[in-house]
Enzyme design. Structure first.
Site, short mmCIF file in Angstrom:
data_model
loop_
_atom_site.label_atom_id
_atom_site.label_comp_id
_atom_site.label_asym_id
_atom_site.label_seq_id
_atom_site.Cartn_x
_atom_site.Cartn_y
_atom_site.Cartn_z
N GLU A 116 47.51 37.86 36.95
CA GLU A 116 46.88 38.91 36.15
C GLU A 116 47.84 39.58 35.18
O GLU A 116 48.15 40.79 35.32
CB GLU A 116 46.20 39.95 37.07
CG GLU A 116 45.12 39.32 37.95
CD GLU A 116 44.41 40.31 38.88
OE1 GLU A 116 44.77 41.50 38.86
OE2 GLU A 116 43.50 39.88 39.61
N GLU A 158 40.91 34.81 43.50
CA GLU A 158 40.61 36.14 44.06
C GLU A 158 39.14 36.45 43.80
O GLU A 158 38.67 36.28 42.67
CB GLU A 158 41.43 37.26 43.39
CG GLU A 158 42.86 37.34 43.84
CD GLU A 158 43.60 38.53 43.22
OE1 GLU A 158 42.97 39.57 42.92
OE2 GLU A 158 44.82 38.40 43.05
O1 IFM Z 1 44.50 44.15 45.09
C1 IFM Z 1 44.34 43.64 43.81
C2 IFM Z 1 45.23 42.43 43.61
O2 IFM Z 1 46.57 42.75 43.82
C3 IFM Z 1 45.11 41.91 42.20
N1 IFM Z 1 43.73 41.70 41.85
C4 IFM Z 1 42.79 42.73 42.13
C5 IFM Z 1 42.92 43.19 43.57
C6 IFM Z 1 41.90 44.32 43.86
O3 IFM Z 1 42.12 45.40 43.02
#
Ligand code: IFM
Length: 475
Positions: free
Chosen positions: A174, A378
């Site tokens: 990210e 994710e």
């Molecule tokens: O916890 C975070 C993660 O570290 C990166 N992506 C989003 C998740 C939820 O906010």
């Protein structure tokens, strides 16, 4: 239809070899931030500044993963997962961020990888999930090119140590968050509010991705290299031209800026034009875009929600990131744009639940970049869970997973080459500026005692993976 049949039918919609897993990141779970020669990261410094983290907490203990490798691996095994995604703490391995290696730090990851492999679990390793060595921030951080060079060096060190056993690598997680929450809004470490520097940071994170990808491929041409991007479908609140333009702008910064760079070797012209209000892009050097455009084996998709935007920020706008503490805008040159809610159910983060947006995102990515495989690295939701009589009845999260896995299956039905799905997160953990107030885990963690309890959503997910196993072996 019973729940069990529901999972069997869902699992059958994914191809043989599909990898099912769960993810975490170093600072969010490891704890032991001062142990065995680990250096300081920007998060260690940031959490000590009053008001930065809503509950005043830090990652000193987190969920104690550093001292409990066996505990984490046995959870992954208990859930029956094929794969586990975790990140390396750069300052644990290179305390000063340069080429000097802390053996004890590497040993921890050697043990983790070996334990996973012994348990039949495939490791997916992220090289950068936001814990920059503070020493590099002292030298200017991501807005400076040197940080990208040091990251390439770190990738080589990590790959030399683990590359004989780790085949799946995610370079940067990210970069939008690392650049714009870290250097524009200041909601994340290092907490700077410098719009021009944040765009240089975004570029250098991408250069770092290119250098890391080169280091890994030189060590192992067969390794799978990927970058983790957080995607949001962006909708205009109305058909009015200012709203349509706002949607184009936010989609440009959030989604196209990073994918076009990685997969087409250029930044989108309209975004460069928008950003020209705050930067002249003089940090882009000859050869950078070719480097960033290094062949990708897989694009890692992180998905949580959707955005609906208006060009008229006075029209009931809410913040995109819903920052818990005082912060600026994470949208350089676009801070007049507002984010509106549309009445959909929300998670505990205030994020609207929009599974259809995941199908759309996957189809759009495949359409625009047809040559690259996709992996969900994710996907998940925070809800205020309660442990009652040894159970966590988190039906809202279970429904979130059911809907989003279904959305992935819809994309697979339409020909999207999706190869993996990782739930965020394996276990409740430190949620950055929200501290320990938001729970994303498949597994509940009592933050006082460290006790772990598989939630109902975790049981549901384990059953899904059990059914998937009967459809073929994972990668
Ligand atoms: O916890 C975070 C993660 O570290 C990166 N992506 C989003 C998740 C939820 O906010």
């Amino acid at each position: 239809m019973t729940i069990d049949n529901d999972q069997a039918a869902l699992a059958a919609r994914f191809p043989a070899g599909f990898a099912w897993g769960a993810a975490t990141s170093s600072y969010q779970v490891e704890g032991s931030t001062k142990a065995d020669g680990r250096g300081k990261s920007i998060w260690d410094v940031f959490v000590d500044e009053p008001g930065r983290v809503i509950d005043g907490s830090n990652g000193e203990k987190a969920i104690d993963s550093y001292r409990n490798v066996e505990g984490d691996v046995s959870l992954v095994k208990e859930l029956g997962l094929h794969s586990y995604r975790f990140s390396l703490s750069w300052p644990r391995i290179c305390p000063e961020g340069d080429g000097r290696v802390n053996r004890a730090g590497l040993d921890y990851y050697q043990t983790l990888v070996d334990s996973l492999l012994e348990a039949g679990v495939t490791p997916w390793v992220t090289l950068y999930h936001w814990d920059l060595p503070q020493a590099l921030e002292n030298g200017g951080g991501w807005p400076k090119r040197d940080t990208a060079e040091r990251f390439g060096e770190f990738a080589r060190i990590a790959h030399e140590a683990l590359g004989d056993r780790v085949k799946h690598w995610i370079t940067v997680n990210e970069p939008w968050c690392a650049a714009f929450l870290g250097y524009a809004s200041g909601e994340h470490a290092p907490g700077r509010q410098e719009p021009a520097a944040s765009i240089a940071a975004a570029h250098h994170l991408m250069v770092g991705h290119g250098l890391a990808s080169r280091a890994i491929k030189e060590g192992d041409p067969d390794a799978t290299v990927s970058i983790g991007l957080n995607f949001y479908p962006v909708y205009a609140a109305t058909d009015a031209p200012p709203d349509l333009d706002a949607a184009r702008r936010i989609d440009g910064v959030q989604n196209r800026f990073f994918t076009d760079a990685a997969l087409k070797g250029r930044y989108p012209e309209d975004v460069v034009e928008d950003f020209s209000a705050v930067t002249d892009f003089s940090f882009v050097e000859v050869g950078d875009m070719e480097l960033i455009n290094a062949p990708l084996d897989c694009l890692s998709v992180n998905f949580y929600s959707k955005f609906t935007v208006t060009g008229d920020a006075d029209g009931g706008a809410v913040s995109a990131s819903a920052a818990p503490t005082d912060s600026g805008s994470p949208w350089p040159a676009n801070d007049h744009i507002g984010f509106v809610t549309t009445g959909l159910p929300q998670t505990d983060m205030g994020w609207e639940i929009a599974p259809q947006g995941l199908t759309e995102t996957l189809k759009r990515l495949h359409n625009n970049y047809p040559d690259v495989k996709l992996a969900i690295t994710e996907n998940g939701a925070a809800f205020p869970d309660k442990l009652v009589d040894g159970q966590v009845a988190d039906s809202e999260r279970l429904e979130y997973f059911r809907a989003h896995v279904g959305a992935c299956a819809d994309a697979v039905d339409e020909g999207v080459p999706l190869v993996a799905y990782f739930a965020w997160s394996l276990a409740d953990n430190f949620e950055w500026a929200w501290g320990y107030t938001k729970r994303f885990g498949l597994v509940y963690v009592d933050f006082e005692t460290g006790q772990r309890v598989v939630k109902d959503s975790g049981k549901w997910y384990a059953d899904l993976v059990r059914h998937a196993r009967s459809h073929g072996e994972a990668q």
